[in-house]
Structure formats: structure tokens, C-alpha cells
Design a protein around this motif. Sequence first.
Motif, PDB file in Angstrom:
ATOM      1  N   THR A  26      35.640 -13.567  51.017  1.00  0.00           N
ATOM      2  CA  THR A  26      35.571 -13.398  49.563  1.00  0.00           C
ATOM      3  C   THR A  26      36.914 -12.861  49.059  1.00  0.00           C
ATOM      4  O   THR A  26      37.625 -12.154  49.794  1.00  0.00           O
ATOM      5  N   PRO A  27      37.303 -13.206  47.830  1.00  0.00           N
ATOM      6  CA  PRO A  27      38.579 -12.703  47.308  1.00  0.00           C
ATOM      7  C   PRO A  27      38.591 -11.180  47.255  1.00  0.00           C
ATOM      8  O   PRO A  27      37.598 -10.546  46.891  1.00  0.00           O
ATOM      9  N   THR A  28      39.710 -10.607  47.638  1.00  0.00           N
ATOM     10  CA  THR A  28      39.880  -9.155  47.637  1.00  0.00           C
ATOM     11  C   THR A  28      41.207  -8.815  46.988  1.00  0.00           C
ATOM     12  O   THR A  28      42.229  -9.458  47.276  1.00  0.00           O
ATOM     13  N   GLU A  29      41.198  -7.836  46.149  1.00  0.00           N
ATOM     14  CA  GLU A  29      42.444  -7.405  45.534  1.00  0.00           C
ATOM     15  C   GLU A  29      43.064  -6.298  46.381  1.00  0.00           C
ATOM     16  O   GLU A  29      42.360  -5.425  46.903  1.00  0.00           O
ATOM     17  N   MET A  30      44.379  -6.375  46.504  1.00  0.00           N
ATOM     18  CA  MET A  30      45.092  -5.330  47.229  1.00  0.00           C
ATOM     19  C   MET A  30      46.508  -5.217  46.687  1.00  0.00           C
ATOM     20  O   MET A  30      46.941  -6.024  45.859  1.00  0.00           O
ATOM     21  N   MET A  31      47.219  -4.203  47.140  1.00  0.00           N
ATOM     22  CA  MET A  31      48.565  -3.948  46.654  1.00  0.00           C
ATOM     23  C   MET A  31      49.572  -4.193  47.782  1.00  0.00           C
ATOM     24  O   MET A  31      49.459  -3.616  48.875  1.00  0.00           O
ATOM     25  N   LEU A  32      50.538  -5.084  47.524  1.00  0.00           N
ATOM     26  CA  LEU A  32      51.606  -5.344  48.491  1.00  0.00           C
ATOM     27  C   LEU A  32      52.737  -4.351  48.316  1.00  0.00           C
ATOM     28  O   LEU A  32      53.047  -3.934  47.192  1.00  0.00           O
ATOM     29  N   ARG A  33      53.373  -4.011  49.468  1.00  0.00           N
ATOM     30  CA  ARG A  33      54.618  -3.237  49.418  1.00  0.00           C
ATOM     31  C   ARG A  33      55.759  -4.208  49.676  1.00  0.00           C
ATOM     32  O   ARG A  33      55.934  -4.708  50.786  1.00  0.00           O
ATOM     33  N   CYS A  34      56.499  -4.481  48.654  1.00  0.00           N
ATOM     34  CA  CYS A  34      57.563  -5.476  48.765  1.00  0.00           C
ATOM     35  C   CYS A  34      58.841  -4.828  49.277  1.00  0.00           C
ATOM     36  O   CYS A  34      59.011  -3.595  49.267  1.00  0.00           O
ATOM     37  N   ILE A  35      59.762  -5.678  49.746  1.00  0.00           N
ATOM     38  CA  ILE A  35      61.068  -5.190  50.199  1.00  0.00           C
ATOM     39  C   ILE A  35      61.797  -4.582  49.010  1.00  0.00           C
ATOM     40  O   ILE A  35      61.879  -5.184  47.940  1.00  0.00           O
ATOM     41  N   LEU A  48      57.429 -13.617  46.991  1.00  0.00           N
ATOM     42  CA  LEU A  48      56.482 -12.596  46.547  1.00  0.00           C
ATOM     43  C   LEU A  48      56.869 -11.211  47.065  1.00  0.00           C
ATOM     44  O   LEU A  48      56.791 -10.225  46.320  1.00  0.00           O
ATOM     45  N   VAL A  49      57.329 -11.138  48.342  1.00  0.00           N
ATOM     46  CA  VAL A  49      57.662  -9.820  48.911  1.00  0.00           C
ATOM     47  C   VAL A  49      59.142  -9.480  48.716  1.00  0.00           C
ATOM     48  O   VAL A  49      59.593  -8.411  49.141  1.00  0.00           O
ATOM     49  N   GLY A  50      59.907 -10.390  48.088  1.00  0.00           N
ATOM     50  CA  GLY A  50      61.312 -10.104  47.816  1.00  0.00           C
ATOM     51  C   GLY A  50      62.222 -10.318  49.000  1.00  0.00           C
ATOM     52  O   GLY A  50      63.302  -9.700  49.071  1.00  0.00           O
ATOM     53  N   ALA A  51      61.817 -11.171  49.941  1.00  0.00           N
ATOM     54  CA  ALA A  51      62.632 -11.444  51.131  1.00  0.00           C
ATOM     55  C   ALA A  51      63.532 -12.653  50.879  1.00  0.00           C
ATOM     56  O   ALA A  51      63.177 -13.566  50.124  1.00  0.00           O
ATOM     57  N   HIS A  52      64.695 -12.646  51.539  1.00  0.00           N
ATOM     58  CA  HIS A  52      65.635 -13.761  51.396  1.00  0.00           C
ATOM     59  C   HIS A  52      65.532 -14.747  52.554  1.00  0.00           C
ATOM     60  O   HIS A  52      66.012 -15.875  52.463  1.00  0.00           O
ATOM     61  N   SER A  53      64.949 -14.283  53.710  1.00  0.00           N
ATOM     62  CA  SER A  53      64.804 -15.178  54.862  1.00  0.00           C
ATOM     63  C   SER A  53      63.532 -14.814  55.601  1.00  0.00           C
ATOM     64  O   SER A  53      63.001 -13.705  55.457  1.00  0.00           O
ATOM     65  N   ARG A  54      63.066 -15.760  56.425  1.00  0.00           N
ATOM     66  CA  ARG A  54      61.840 -15.511  57.181  1.00  0.00           C
ATOM     67  C   ARG A  54      62.033 -14.389  58.175  1.00  0.00           C
ATOM     68  O   ARG A  54      61.070 -13.691  58.544  1.00  0.00           O
ATOM     69  N   ASP A  55      63.268 -14.170  58.634  1.00  0.00           N
ATOM     70  CA  ASP A  55      63.526 -13.118  59.636  1.00  0.00           C
ATOM     71  C   ASP A  55      63.150 -11.737  59.094  1.00  0.00           C
ATOM     72  O   ASP A  55      62.867 -10.816  59.882  1.00  0.00           O
ATOM     73  N   GLN A  56      63.176 -11.575  57.782  1.00  0.00           N
ATOM     74  CA  GLN A  56      62.815 -10.284  57.200  1.00  0.00           C
ATOM     75  C   GLN A  56      61.315 -10.024  57.225  1.00  0.00           C
ATOM     76  O   GLN A  56      60.867  -8.913  56.970  1.00  0.00           O
ATOM     77  N   VAL A  57      60.547 -11.074  57.569  1.00  0.00           N
ATOM     78  CA  VAL A  57      59.089 -10.938  57.526  1.00  0.00           C
ATOM     79  C   VAL A  57      58.449 -11.345  58.849  1.00  0.00           C
ATOM     80  O   VAL A  57      57.626 -10.605  59.403  1.00  0.00           O
ATOM     81  N   VAL A  58      58.781 -12.546  59.335  1.00  0.00           N
ATOM     82  CA  VAL A  58      58.160 -13.049  60.558  1.00  0.00           C
ATOM     83  C   VAL A  58      58.487 -12.110  61.709  1.00  0.00           C
ATOM     84  O   VAL A  58      59.630 -11.688  61.890  1.00  0.00           O
ATOM     85  N   GLY A  59      57.450 -11.807  62.531  1.00  0.00           N
ATOM     86  CA  GLY A  59      57.606 -10.896  63.655  1.00  0.00           C
ATOM     87  C   GLY A  59      57.267  -9.459  63.278  1.00  0.00           C
ATOM     88  O   GLY A  59      57.090  -8.612  64.166  1.00  0.00           O
ATOM     89  N   ARG A 115      59.123  -2.146  45.670  1.00  0.00           N
ATOM     90  CA  ARG A 115      58.275  -2.569  44.549  1.00  0.00           C
ATOM     91  C   ARG A 115      56.875  -2.873  45.060  1.00  0.00           C
ATOM     92  O   ARG A 115      56.692  -3.405  46.138  1.00  0.00           O
ATOM     93  N   GLN A 116      55.867  -2.530  44.261  1.00  0.00           N
ATOM     94  CA  GLN A 116      54.486  -2.838  44.597  1.00  0.00           C
ATOM     95  C   GLN A 116      53.978  -3.958  43.685  1.00  0.00           C
ATOM     96  O   GLN A 116      54.253  -3.967  42.484  1.00  0.00           O
ATOM     97  N   THR A 117      53.226  -4.876  44.278  1.00  0.00           N
ATOM     98  CA  THR A 117      52.738  -6.036  43.537  1.00  0.00           C
ATOM     99  C   THR A 117      51.245  -6.211  43.795  1.00  0.00           C
ATOM    100  O   THR A 117      50.825  -6.299  44.963  1.00  0.00           O
ATOM    101  N   PRO A 118      50.442  -6.275  42.751  1.00  0.00           N
ATOM    102  CA  PRO A 118      49.002  -6.523  42.949  1.00  0.00           C
ATOM    103  C   PRO A 118      48.769  -7.997  43.291  1.00  0.00           C
ATOM    104  O   PRO A 118      49.355  -8.891  42.668  1.00  0.00           O
ATOM    105  N   VAL A 119      47.919  -8.259  44.274  1.00  0.00           N
ATOM    106  CA  VAL A 119      47.619  -9.629  44.668  1.00  0.00           C
ATOM    107  C   VAL A 119      46.121  -9.764  44.916  1.00  0.00           C
ATOM    108  O   VAL A 119      45.420  -8.787  45.180  1.00  0.00           O
ATOM    109  N   GLU A 120      45.661 -11.015  44.817  1.00  0.00           N
ATOM    110  CA  GLU A 120      44.309 -11.358  45.268  1.00  0.00           C
ATOM    111  C   GLU A 120      44.468 -12.105  46.586  1.00  0.00           C
ATOM    112  O   GLU A 120      45.236 -13.064  46.681  1.00  0.00           O
ATOM    113  N   SER A 121      43.736 -11.674  47.593  1.00  0.00           N
ATOM    114  CA  SER A 121      43.909 -12.235  48.945  1.00  0.00           C
ATOM    115  C   SER A 121      42.607 -12.846  49.436  1.00  0.00           C
ATOM    116  O   SER A 121      41.524 -12.278  49.241  1.00  0.00           O
TER     117      SER A 121
END
Length: 427
Positions: free
Chosen positions: A78-87, A37-48, A90-96
Motif C-alpha cells: 500500500t502507498p506509504t508516505e515518508m521523508m527522504l534525506r537528500c544529498i 530526487l535525492v540530488g545526486a549527480h551520478s549513480r556512484d553517489q547512491v548505488v552501493g 534537504r528533506q523531501t516528502p515522497v509517497e513510496s
Amino acid sequence: MTDPDRHYKILIDHSPDAIVVHEGRRLVFVNPAALRLVGAHSRDQVVGHLFSEFVDQGSLGALRERIRSLEVEGVPSTPTEMMLRCIGGRQTPVESRSVLTLWEGRPAYLAVLRDLSAQRAAERAAAAAEHQFASVVSTLAEGVVVQDPDGIVQSINAAAASALGVDAAAVVGRDLPRELVRAITVVDTDGRPVAHADLPHATTSRTGRPTRFLLGVTRPDGTQVWLRGTSALIDDHPLSHLVASFTDITAERAAAAQLAYQATHDSLTDLPNRLHVVSVLTETMASAERGPIAVLYVDLDNLKTINDSFGHSIGDAVLREVSRRLRAVVPDGCQVGRVGGDEFVVLLAGPSADTDEVSEAVHHALSRPLELDGWTMGVGASIGHVVVPQGDGRTIDDLLRDADMAMYAAKGAGGNRTVRFSTDRTG
């Protein structure tokens, strides 16, 4: 790690929804769907990393407020809509949706993210299609009105508003058919007023079937238009909205009426022509309730002399004046028509039609001098008179022939008189 924990992580790893876990503000776990979803190739790009690195600034405030509101473990937000900033930017709308949980024995927050990109694209496509459809409908020459089952107008295009003589914006949300019946006149092709319950939309709602209509509508400004169209349900269920589409055929109807009038009337005198006189005589003779009928065949005695002496324009004026005088003396409900150059037929029917009285009135009317273009002239008439009693076996051609023969007998006797037809041709 216990077996339940291992199984739990396996389920999370294989979930089609993006799932992330964060302790405080820092991400400690992401499943493969979240990486994609965020355009990452490995967990190291996100975790931490801080979760704020992947959330648009405009969505951070609501996200933090939602996290602070989580006080009971296992109860989702409750479900909330927000916008992710991907690697990659790119921006992606999501329900969280977030839930307070334990992760490896420590308090943490688990968030499930659902990608809304496809839904938003579908919504944009639907909005574009709806806008395009509305644009097409608004430019149609055909009127289109959409109503709910109670007749309340949901939409009306410019052509419909123009045809009905109403303001489109003012009628949306109102029961236009009921107001039309209350404020103005709606009639059928025979001129009979149409009740609200018999209007096309009401008939369609009642029967569930498309309703074709041809109605005359008198608009608020007093002008009448004729509308031809169809009312139908949009969907196949009782509470469906209805759509009425129609065309203003006022000009077409008027043109057809004018052609019909021209086909049955003399262009010079505006009197019914021979075709129309024969048609009326045929209908009258066929009526089972008819009484005696009389036919007066009127031939002007000296129109040829007037044409030769003063010209055909004066002769035409004489014919028009003679026609006016004949109309004035023929009783209401009777017929007068021009059947030839200087020949007229008067059809008398009904109790008020005294043939001798009408014949005398015609002679008197035509005996008065005519003042035309500075000239004074007279014109008389020879009249053949035929009575048609009930049960008479003669055809229309027979009657006109007999009346014509009686007229020539009158002319042969010196003119300016009436001769009644008899089998020995005397009157």
C-alpha cells in the motif's frame, strides 16, 4: 542480459517516477529520476549505499515494516508516505510503493517514489488561503452562514452569531433555521410568521436560484433584529452547500421608521400632523366599502389669551393636555390630528362614530379646568362639522375648507359650540 530485461531497464530509466532497487538494505539500482530526487549527480553517489542513508529516521520503522510484509512476488504494498534525506541535507516528502521482484536473477525490492513536494506546497497554499479566507470572513461586519443542503450549519462567523443571538460553536452541526423557527419567531415585513419551508435557504435549495430576503428575527433574549441579505448556492449543482450573507439593519430600519413618524406627526403633541390627516382622509374617501364620513374641525377658543397671560411654555402644555383629552374621547378606528397652531381635526368613520356624541364628548372633555404649573385655567373649542356621504364629489381641500368655515361660524356665534356646515353657512 536478455532482450526483455534490457527493455525493462530502458522503461525504468525513462520513467518520470523515481525507481530504486535494493537487495536487503543496500541499493543496487537507481534510475535518473531517483538521482534527481535525492540530488545526486551520478549513480556512484547512491548505488552501493544503504537505503537508510537516504531515509529520515522517523520514516525508517514504517519502511522496514512494509518491506517485511512483502511475501508474494509482484504484489505491491500500500502507498506509504515518508521523508527522504537528500544529498546536501534537504528533506523531501515522497509517497513510496514497494514490490518484491527479481533483479538479475536474485530476490530484490523495487520501490517507486513519487515526489510530494509540489502537492504539499499546494496543500500549504490552500490551507493558508483557507485560513486567510476564514480570517477575513470572521472579521466581516456582514453575517455569513454556510449550510449543507439539509440546512445543517457548517460554519458561522461572529457577526452572524451576534445578529442571531446564538453561540457560534454551539450551532455548527445543527439545523439552525429549523431551530430558529421552533424556538423563536421569524417574520416577514408584514409581521407574518415565516415557515421553515419558506426560509431563504429552503427556497434557494428548492429553486436553485439566489434568494433575497428581509426578515425580522426575535432572538432567544426576546429582542428583535431585522436582517437583509441573500442566500445562494456555492456550486452549480443540486447538492451544493449554501451561503447566506446578511446585514443587521435594525438600527437603519428604526431610523427610517423614526424619520417617517416625524414626517407625519406633530413634535409637540405627538398627534398626526396635517400631512398624515389628509393622507388618511384621502384613503378613507377612496375606499369602495366606506360608509358616511364626518370631519370635525376643532379650534381652541382662548389659546392666544393663555399664551399672552402665562407664556408659551404654558400654552404648549395646554396643547399637550388638549391632545391627550381628544385622544381619550375619539372612538377607536377614528383619527385625531393637529393641523395648525391651535387647530385639530377629528376624522370619524365607521358605525361607532356618532358625530353628535363625539362632538359633545369633545366639548365636555375641554370644559374641565386645566391645572398647569400651579395655575388653573379653562379652554373651550369651536367646532365645525362636515358630513361626507357616499358619492360626495368634493375634494379633500373642499372638505377641510367647508369644515373650517363651519368652525368660524361657531366661533362667530360666541364659541364653545359646534356648527354643522351647510351651503347657506348656517348650522
